[in-house]
Design a protein around this motif. Structure first.
Motif, PDB file in Angstrom:
ATOM      1  N   GLN A  54      80.060  10.244  84.083  1.00 11.64           N
ATOM      2  CA  GLN A  54      79.620  10.224  83.157  1.00 11.64           C
ATOM      3  C   GLN A  54      80.656  11.079  81.566  1.00 11.64           C
ATOM      4  O   GLN A  54      80.860  11.829  81.718  1.00 11.64           O
ATOM      5  CB  GLN A  54      78.250  10.526  82.287  1.00 11.64           C
ATOM      6  CG  GLN A  54      77.495   9.758  83.748  1.00 11.64           C
ATOM      7  CD  GLN A  54      75.535  10.875  83.633  1.00 11.64           C
ATOM      8  OE1 GLN A  54      75.667  11.505  81.962  1.00 11.64           O
ATOM      9  NE2 GLN A  54      74.964   9.840  84.044  1.00 11.64           N
ATOM     10  N   GLN A  56      80.949  13.009  77.496  1.00  9.33           N
ATOM     11  CA  GLN A  56      80.119  13.675  77.034  1.00  9.33           C
ATOM     12  C   GLN A  56      81.124  12.649  75.517  1.00  9.33           C
ATOM     13  O   GLN A  56      82.301  12.556  75.286  1.00  9.33           O
ATOM     14  CB  GLN A  56      80.080  14.538  76.752  1.00  9.33           C
ATOM     15  CG  GLN A  56      78.949  15.420  77.297  1.00  9.33           C
ATOM     16  CD  GLN A  56      80.108  15.124  79.205  1.00  9.33           C
ATOM     17  OE1 GLN A  56      80.724  15.616  79.876  1.00  9.33           O
ATOM     18  NE2 GLN A  56      78.868  14.639  80.314  1.00  9.33           N
ATOM     19  N   ARG A  68      85.878  15.378  77.090  1.00  9.66           N
ATOM     20  CA  ARG A  68      84.376  15.938  77.881  1.00  9.66           C
ATOM     21  C   ARG A  68      84.218  15.289  79.173  1.00  9.66           C
ATOM     22  O   ARG A  68      83.494  13.700  78.747  1.00  9.66           O
ATOM     23  CB  ARG A  68      83.827  16.802  77.569  1.00  9.66           C
ATOM     24  CG  ARG A  68      83.834  17.653  76.527  1.00  9.66           C
ATOM     25  CD  ARG A  68      83.735  19.167  77.614  1.00  9.66           C
ATOM     26  NE  ARG A  68      82.919  19.165  78.762  1.00  9.66           N
ATOM     27  CZ  ARG A  68      82.159  20.318  77.871  1.00  9.66           C
ATOM     28  NH1 ARG A  68      82.171  20.389  76.406  1.00  9.66           N
ATOM     29  NH2 ARG A  68      81.203  20.208  78.661  1.00  9.66           N
ATOM     30  N   SER A  70      82.024  14.644  83.508  1.00 10.98           N
ATOM     31  CA  SER A  70      81.109  15.299  84.580  1.00 10.98           C
ATOM     32  C   SER A  70      81.742  13.579  85.356  1.00 10.98           C
ATOM     33  O   SER A  70      81.277  12.759  85.155  1.00 10.98           O
ATOM     34  CB  SER A  70      80.183  15.102  84.065  1.00 10.98           C
ATOM     35  OG  SER A  70      79.077  14.429  84.013  1.00 10.98           O
ATOM     36  N   GLU A  72      80.306  13.628  90.041  1.00 10.21           N
ATOM     37  CA  GLU A  72      79.520  14.343  90.937  1.00 10.21           C
ATOM     38  C   GLU A  72      80.894  14.291  92.698  1.00 10.21           C
ATOM     39  O   GLU A  72      81.572  13.457  92.755  1.00 10.21           O
ATOM     40  CB  GLU A  72      78.459  14.458  91.611  1.00 10.21           C
ATOM     41  CG  GLU A  72      77.218  15.155  90.687  1.00 10.21           C
ATOM     42  CD  GLU A  72      75.894  13.955  91.241  1.00 10.21           C
ATOM     43  OE1 GLU A  72      75.635  13.829  92.583  1.00 10.21           O
ATOM     44  OE2 GLU A  72      74.762  13.990  90.703  1.00 10.21           O
ATOM     45  N   PRO A  77      78.069  18.895  91.564  1.00 12.25           N
ATOM     46  CA  PRO A  77      77.846  18.539  89.752  1.00 12.25           C
ATOM     47  C   PRO A  77      79.359  19.302  88.725  1.00 12.25           C
ATOM     48  O   PRO A  77      78.789  20.508  89.733  1.00 12.25           O
ATOM     49  CB  PRO A  77      76.448  18.757  88.813  1.00 12.25           C
ATOM     50  CG  PRO A  77      76.139  19.816  89.318  1.00 12.25           C
ATOM     51  CD  PRO A  77      75.915  19.794  91.242  1.00 12.25           C
ATOM     52  N   VAL A  78      80.194  18.256  88.600  1.00 15.18           N
ATOM     53  CA  VAL A  78      81.146  19.423  87.466  1.00 15.18           C
ATOM     54  C   VAL A  78      81.614  18.532  86.497  1.00 15.18           C
ATOM     55  O   VAL A  78      81.102  17.781  85.832  1.00 15.18           O
ATOM     56  CB  VAL A  78      82.733  18.569  88.645  1.00 15.18           C
ATOM     57  CG1 VAL A  78      83.822  19.149  88.045  1.00 15.18           C
ATOM     58  CG2 VAL A  78      82.598  19.073  90.231  1.00 15.18           C
ATOM     59  N   GLU A  79      81.476  19.613  86.026  1.00  8.96           N
ATOM     60  CA  GLU A  79      81.890  19.792  83.665  1.00  8.96           C
ATOM     61  C   GLU A  79      83.433  19.777  83.689  1.00  8.96           C
ATOM     62  O   GLU A  79      84.331  20.494  84.732  1.00  8.96           O
ATOM     63  CB  GLU A  79      80.850  21.107  83.122  1.00  8.96           C
ATOM     64  CG  GLU A  79      79.517  20.241  83.676  1.00  8.96           C
ATOM     65  CD  GLU A  79      79.078  18.878  82.412  1.00  8.96           C
ATOM     66  OE1 GLU A  79      79.988  18.509  81.254  1.00  8.96           O
ATOM     67  OE2 GLU A  79      78.207  18.604  83.582  1.00  8.96           O
ATOM     68  N   ALA A  80      83.994  18.666  83.156  1.00 10.42           N
ATOM     69  CA  ALA A  80      85.743  19.059  83.418  1.00 10.42           C
ATOM     70  C   ALA A  80      85.517  18.265  81.543  1.00 10.42           C
ATOM     71  O   ALA A  80      85.067  17.801  80.704  1.00 10.42           O
ATOM     72  CB  ALA A  80      86.097  17.868  84.364  1.00 10.42           C
ATOM     73  N   ARG A  81      86.654  18.505  81.272  1.00 11.91           N
ATOM     74  CA  ARG A  81      87.513  18.513  79.978  1.00 11.91           C
ATOM     75  C   ARG A  81      89.040  18.313  80.789  1.00 11.91           C
ATOM     76  O   ARG A  81      89.734  18.475  81.036  1.00 11.91           O
ATOM     77  CB  ARG A  81      87.291  19.818  79.278  1.00 11.91           C
ATOM     78  CG  ARG A  81      87.926  19.379  77.426  1.00 11.91           C
ATOM     79  CD  ARG A  81      87.672  20.493  77.101  1.00 11.91           C
ATOM     80  NE  ARG A  81      88.831  21.878  77.259  1.00 11.91           N
ATOM     81  CZ  ARG A  81      89.615  22.365  77.208  1.00 11.91           C
ATOM     82  NH1 ARG A  81      90.557  20.634  76.197  1.00 11.91           N
ATOM     83  NH2 ARG A  81      90.277  23.512  77.598  1.00 11.91           N
ATOM     84  N   GLY A 100      88.086  21.712  85.596  1.00 12.78           N
ATOM     85  CA  GLY A 100      86.565  21.916  85.912  1.00 12.78           C
ATOM     86  C   GLY A 100      85.739  22.790  86.176  1.00 12.78           C
ATOM     87  O   GLY A 100      86.415  23.942  86.606  1.00 12.78           O
ATOM     88  N   ALA A 102      81.929  24.286  87.478  1.00 10.88           N
ATOM     89  CA  ALA A 102      80.644  24.551  87.867  1.00 10.88           C
ATOM     90  C   ALA A 102      79.886  26.561  88.355  1.00 10.88           C
ATOM     91  O   ALA A 102      80.795  26.365  89.059  1.00 10.88           O
ATOM     92  CB  ALA A 102      80.615  23.157  89.459  1.00 10.88           C
TER      93      ALA A 102
END
Length: 172
Positions: A54, A56, A68, A70, A72, A77-81, A100, A102
């Motif tokens: 997904q 952002q 930005r 995200s 899995e 789950p990993v948030e990333a930029r 990334g 988490a």
């Protein structure tokens, strides 16, 4: 051949974990690989260890500098930029990398995952992916045998090549 560009704090040898995977394949080009790698929503179609991608802030569907997103992977789950984004240009390698993260506190994991794709002589393409990690989870991952990062990223590379060959075959 070209190298990955590492930000401060993520240089291999000075992090808690590091992995490197590379393939060189005939009859593919950077232009064949780039759309599949630069569009994260396509990752699950050729890499089973990726899901729920997904973006952002209305960004996407392709990566761009600062985007930005995200996803899995490896069960979390990993948030990333996206921190590096160099589209294919004849005679220069394409590059994409993201920071990334988490977890929190002792479970916090920070990674720099970088890709380099370059055309080589003889109608070949080189695809290099390297990742460094910091945090207690990275310390544990570094000890695991077999190495889940090396094996997972090799699956990603092989899936990417197979998908690119399939698309190229459909378009010929």
């Amino acid at each position: 051949m070209s190298e990955i560009i590492w930000p401060q704090g993520f240089v291999p040898g000075f992090t808690d974990n590091y992995c490197s995977n590379e393939v060189i394949v005939a009859e593919l080009t950077t232009a064949d690989i780039w759309p599949l790698l630069n569009t994260p929503s396509l990752w699950p179609s050729y890499y089973a260890n990726s899901s729920n991608v997904q973006f952002q802030d209305g960004q996407g569907p392709e990566l761009s500098e600062g985007a930005r997103f995200s996803f899995e992977t490896f069960g979390f789950p990993v948030e990333a930029r996206c921190v590096e984004h160099v589209t294919p240009v004849k005679g220069q390698p394409a590059r994409v990398a993201w920071h990334g993260w988490a977890g929190e506190g002792d479970t916090r994991l920070d990674v720099h995952h970088a890709w380099l794709i370059e055309d080589l002589s003889g109608d070949r393409v080189r695809i290099l992916t390297q990742e460094t990690q910091n945090g207690l989870p990275a310390v544990e991952l570094a000890k695991a045998q077999p190495n889940p990062m090396i094996n997972g990223h090799q699956d990603w590379l092989q899936g990417l090549v197979t998908a690119a060959l399939k698309v190229k075959g459909e378009n010929s």
